[in-house]
Design a protein around this motif. Structure first.
Motif, PDB file in Angstrom:
ATOM      1  N   ARG A 182       0.834  -1.207   0.000  1.00  0.00           N
ATOM      2  CA  ARG A 182       0.000   0.000   0.000  1.00  0.00           C
ATOM      3  C   ARG A 182       0.868   1.257   0.000  1.00  0.00           C
ATOM      4  N   PHE A 183       1.939   1.254   0.792  1.00  0.00           N
ATOM      5  CA  PHE A 183       2.841   2.403   0.807  1.00  0.00           C
ATOM      6  C   PHE A 183       3.548   2.570  -0.533  1.00  0.00           C
ATOM      7  N   SER A 184       3.849   1.476  -1.187  1.00  0.00           N
ATOM      8  CA  SER A 184       4.529   1.572  -2.490  1.00  0.00           C
ATOM      9  C   SER A 184       3.639   2.273  -3.517  1.00  0.00           C
ATOM     10  N   THR A 185       2.322   2.102  -3.405  1.00  0.00           N
ATOM     11  CA  THR A 185       1.415   2.801  -4.331  1.00  0.00           C
ATOM     12  C   THR A 185       1.422   4.302  -4.080  1.00  0.00           C
ATOM     13  N   LEU A 186       1.884   4.709  -2.888  1.00  0.00           N
ATOM     14  CA  LEU A 186       2.006   6.132  -2.567  1.00  0.00           C
ATOM     15  C   LEU A 186       3.402   6.664  -2.876  1.00  0.00           C
ATOM     16  N   GLY A 187       4.249   5.796  -3.454  1.00  0.00           N
ATOM     17  CA  GLY A 187       5.608   6.214  -3.791  1.00  0.00           C
ATOM     18  C   GLY A 187       6.575   6.133  -2.631  1.00  0.00           C
ATOM     19  N   LEU A 188       6.239   5.359  -1.589  1.00  0.00           N
ATOM     20  CA  LEU A 188       7.084   5.251  -0.405  1.00  0.00           C
ATOM     21  C   LEU A 188       7.584   3.822  -0.227  1.00  0.00           C
ATOM     22  N   THR A 189       8.837   3.687   0.189  1.00  0.00           N
ATOM     23  CA  THR A 189       9.428   2.385   0.484  1.00  0.00           C
ATOM     24  C   THR A 189       9.433   2.170   1.988  1.00  0.00           C
ATOM     25  N   LEU A 190       8.737   1.153   2.449  1.00  0.00           N
ATOM     26  CA  LEU A 190       8.694   0.837   3.874  1.00  0.00           C
ATOM     27  C   LEU A 190       9.903  -0.012   4.228  1.00  0.00           C
ATOM     28  N   ASP A 191      10.830   0.556   5.011  1.00  0.00           N
ATOM     29  CA  ASP A 191      12.046  -0.161   5.383  1.00  0.00           C
ATOM     30  C   ASP A 191      11.770  -1.243   6.423  1.00  0.00           C
ATOM     31  N   HIS A 192      11.077  -0.882   7.484  1.00  0.00           N
ATOM     32  CA  HIS A 192      10.765  -1.884   8.515  1.00  0.00           C
ATOM     33  C   HIS A 192       9.697  -1.346   9.457  1.00  0.00           C
ATOM     34  N   ILE A 193       9.078  -2.272  10.199  1.00  0.00           N
ATOM     35  CA  ILE A 193       8.112  -1.926  11.237  1.00  0.00           C
ATOM     36  C   ILE A 193       8.602  -2.514  12.555  1.00  0.00           C
ATOM     37  N   THR A 194       8.690  -1.684  13.567  1.00  0.00           N
ATOM     38  CA  THR A 194       9.064  -2.113  14.912  1.00  0.00           C
ATOM     39  C   THR A 194       7.832  -2.021  15.811  1.00  0.00           C
ATOM     40  N   ILE A 195       7.669  -2.980  16.700  1.00  0.00           N
ATOM     41  CA  ILE A 195       6.511  -3.001  17.591  1.00  0.00           C
ATOM     42  C   ILE A 195       6.978  -2.821  19.034  1.00  0.00           C
ATOM     43  N   LYS A 196       6.332  -1.899  19.742  1.00  0.00           N
ATOM     44  CA  LYS A 196       6.671  -1.635  21.128  1.00  0.00           C
ATOM     45  C   LYS A 196       5.399  -1.424  21.940  1.00  0.00           C
ATOM     46  N   THR A 197       5.533  -1.541  23.255  1.00  0.00           N
ATOM     47  CA  THR A 197       4.458  -1.123  24.150  1.00  0.00           C
ATOM     48  C   THR A 197       4.656   0.362  24.449  1.00  0.00           C
ATOM     49  N   TYR A 198       3.641   0.969  25.009  1.00  0.00           N
ATOM     50  CA  TYR A 198       3.749   2.389  25.340  1.00  0.00           C
ATOM     51  C   TYR A 198       4.823   2.638  26.391  1.00  0.00           C
ATOM     52  N   GLU A 199       4.965   1.713  27.318  1.00  0.00           N
ATOM     53  CA  GLU A 199       5.969   1.871  28.365  1.00  0.00           C
ATOM     54  C   GLU A 199       7.382   1.866  27.785  1.00  0.00           C
ATOM     55  N   GLU A 200       7.558   1.181  26.670  1.00  0.00           N
ATOM     56  CA  GLU A 200       8.891   1.079  26.062  1.00  0.00           C
ATOM     57  C   GLU A 200       9.258   2.294  25.211  1.00  0.00           C
ATOM     58  N   ASP A 201       8.335   3.196  24.981  1.00  0.00           N
ATOM     59  CA  ASP A 201       8.630   4.332  24.100  1.00  0.00           C
ATOM     60  C   ASP A 201       8.020   5.609  24.670  1.00  0.00           C
ATOM     61  N   GLN A 202       8.627   6.119  25.738  1.00  0.00           N
ATOM     62  CA  GLN A 202       8.150   7.353  26.351  1.00  0.00           C
ATOM     63  C   GLN A 202       8.374   8.547  25.432  1.00  0.00           C
ATOM     64  N   GLN A 203       9.370   8.466  24.548  1.00  0.00           N
ATOM     65  CA  GLN A 203       9.643   9.557  23.621  1.00  0.00           C
ATOM     66  C   GLN A 203       8.440   9.831  22.718  1.00  0.00           C
ATOM     67  N   PHE A 204       7.761   8.765  22.316  1.00  0.00           N
ATOM     68  CA  PHE A 204       6.554   8.926  21.503  1.00  0.00           C
ATOM     69  C   PHE A 204       5.486   9.694  22.275  1.00  0.00           C
ATOM     70  N   ARG A 205       5.274   9.318  23.520  1.00  0.00           N
ATOM     71  CA  ARG A 205       4.274   9.991  24.337  1.00  0.00           C
ATOM     72  C   ARG A 205       4.591  11.474  24.474  1.00  0.00           C
ATOM     73  N   ASN A 206       5.851  11.821  24.688  1.00  0.00           N
ATOM     74  CA  ASN A 206       6.237  13.224  24.807  1.00  0.00           C
ATOM     75  C   ASN A 206       6.006  13.973  23.499  1.00  0.00           C
ATOM     76  N   PHE A 207       6.390  13.351  22.399  1.00  0.00           N
ATOM     77  CA  PHE A 207       6.299  14.016  21.105  1.00  0.00           C
ATOM     78  C   PHE A 207       4.860  14.323  20.713  1.00  0.00           C
ATOM     79  N   ILE A 208       3.964  13.390  20.948  1.00  0.00           N
ATOM     80  CA  ILE A 208       2.590  13.568  20.487  1.00  0.00           C
ATOM     81  C   ILE A 208       1.771  14.433  21.449  1.00  0.00           C
ATOM     82  N   THR A 209       2.349  14.794  22.585  1.00  0.00           N
ATOM     83  CA  THR A 209       1.673  15.715  23.504  1.00  0.00           C
ATOM     84  C   THR A 209       2.358  17.074  23.544  1.00  0.00           C
ATOM     85  N   GLY A 210       3.246  17.340  22.572  1.00  0.00           N
ATOM     86  CA  GLY A 210       3.834  18.660  22.465  1.00  0.00           C
ATOM     87  C   GLY A 210       5.014  18.912  23.365  1.00  0.00           C
TER      88      GLY A 210
END
Length: 359
Positions: free
Chosen positions: A321-349
């Motif tokens: 699906r991403f390739s149809t948008l002209g994008l190459t998906l390199d990889h997908i990583t899966i984490k729990t919310y506890e494992e990625d506090q940086q995401f929580r900070n980023f999406i709350t400004g």
């Protein structure tokens, strides 16, 4: 809380040495300096030679006033503003300076409330059967995007939703509230405009709780405007809260985007995007995307036990699906919310420290 966004003091915007005035205030970041306090500073994303009448070091960021300017070099004095503004800590001052906003505690309060509280006012108005709120509720329902429209190929539904909020003709709405409005080119009535009219024309008639809902929704629309129209230092940084509807049920979607600027636009080929949406079966799902020249890296976040297997089942289809948008998906990583506090900070400004896509 009524704030006219057009009156905000944007401290740095398209800074040109030849246009600086003595006494003008600027947010300054020191790039380099010598023992005579001469060196290079960053003003509005541009590097300029300057002399600073204060003891500073590379990396310092502060508010300064222009004392002298020749068009080639400027002399700056450091402004000690922390003691002049009540109710703001140094950390809060830096936040407002980084985003180029006026140094007003009311602005900070609006932006913090936006990230810390859910939009209960919107739901209360949508579900209200009050004759006063009926037209506003219909306007909101008809413009809230459908879940089925979120296909990644069209963003018209988002543009339509934000236009409906009233972010495109703020000055007219402010003048309308002050009873000074002239003719508006677009005849559609925005949600913000409707709220102002309801609060102005039904004083003493609106039940206290409905008045509170309207004021809370007005605050959120104004805060959304500030999170969209301002940036972070030299970067563009947008924070959006978007309701999505599906068969009468509202799901909340949060989006944060940070990138370098290309004039007044973001650099869509090099950016950091975070999305978070509530789902019926998996609960809260987050996606952290880093895009660099048509190559995409994704980290997915969820606390469900079977989330990993679900992602494996759709990985190939997602990559195609991403390739149809002209994008190459390199990889997908899966984490729990506890494992990625940086995401929580980023999406709350809270986490805005520059775009590092390659790393």
């Amino acid at each position: 809380m009524n704030i006219n966004v057009n009156n905000f003091s944007i401290l740095n915007k398209n800074v040109e040495l030849t246009r600086l005035l003595v006494g003008q205030r600027l947010t300054v970041e020191v790039i380099s300096t010598n023992k005579n306090q001469q060196g290079l500073v960053s003003l509005g994303g541009k590097i300029h030679p300057a002399r600073i009448e204060a003891e500073v070091k590379p990396g310092d960021r502060f508010l300064a006033a222009v004392k002298e300017t020749s068009g080639q070099e400027i002399v700056l004095s450091r402004e000690n503003i922390s003691g002049k503004i009540t109710g703001l800590s140094n950390e809060q001052l830096i936040f407002l300076l980084n985003r180029g906003l006026g140094l007003d505690p009311k602005i900070l309060l609006l932006m913090n409330q936006y990230t810390q509280h859910s939009d209960t006012a919107l739901m209360s108005i949508l579900l209200s059967r009050s004759p006063y709120l009926d037209n506003l509720a219909k306007n909101l329902w008809s413009n809230i995007p459908q879940w089925s429209e979120t296909n990644g190929q069209s963003f018209n539904y988002l543009v339509k939703y934000y236009y409906m909020l009233g972010l495109e003709h703020e000055r007219y709405i402010y003048e309308l509230y002050k009873k000074e409005a002239g003719h508006k080119q677009n005849n559609e009535t925005s949600a913000k405009e409707q709220i102002f009219l309801l609060l102005r024309e039904h004083i003493g008639k609106l039940p206290a709780q409905q008045k509170e809902y309207l004021e809370l929704l007005l605050d959120r629309i104004t805060a959304q405007q500030m999170w969209i129209q301002t940036g972070a230092r030299e970067n563009a940084y947008l924070l959006m809260h978007i309701p999505l509807q599906d068969n009468g049920t509202i799901y909340n979607c949060n989006i944060a985007i940070e990138s370098s600027r290309k004039g007044n636009k973001i650099d869509v080929e090099h950016c950091h995007i975070a999305l978070e949406v509530e789902t019926e079966n998996l609960g809260r799902v987050g996606a952290d995307l880093r895009l660099f020249e048509q190559r995409l890296q994704i980290t997915l976040l969820n606390d469900s036990d079977n989330f990993h297997s679900r992602v494996e089942d759709i990985y190939n289809a997602t990559k195609e699906r991403f390739s149809t948008l002209g994008l190459t998906l390199d990889h997908i990583t899966i984490k729990t919310y506890e494992e990625d506090q940086q995401f929580r900070n980023f999406i709350t400004g809270q986490f805005v420290s520059g775009v590092d896509i390659e790393g």
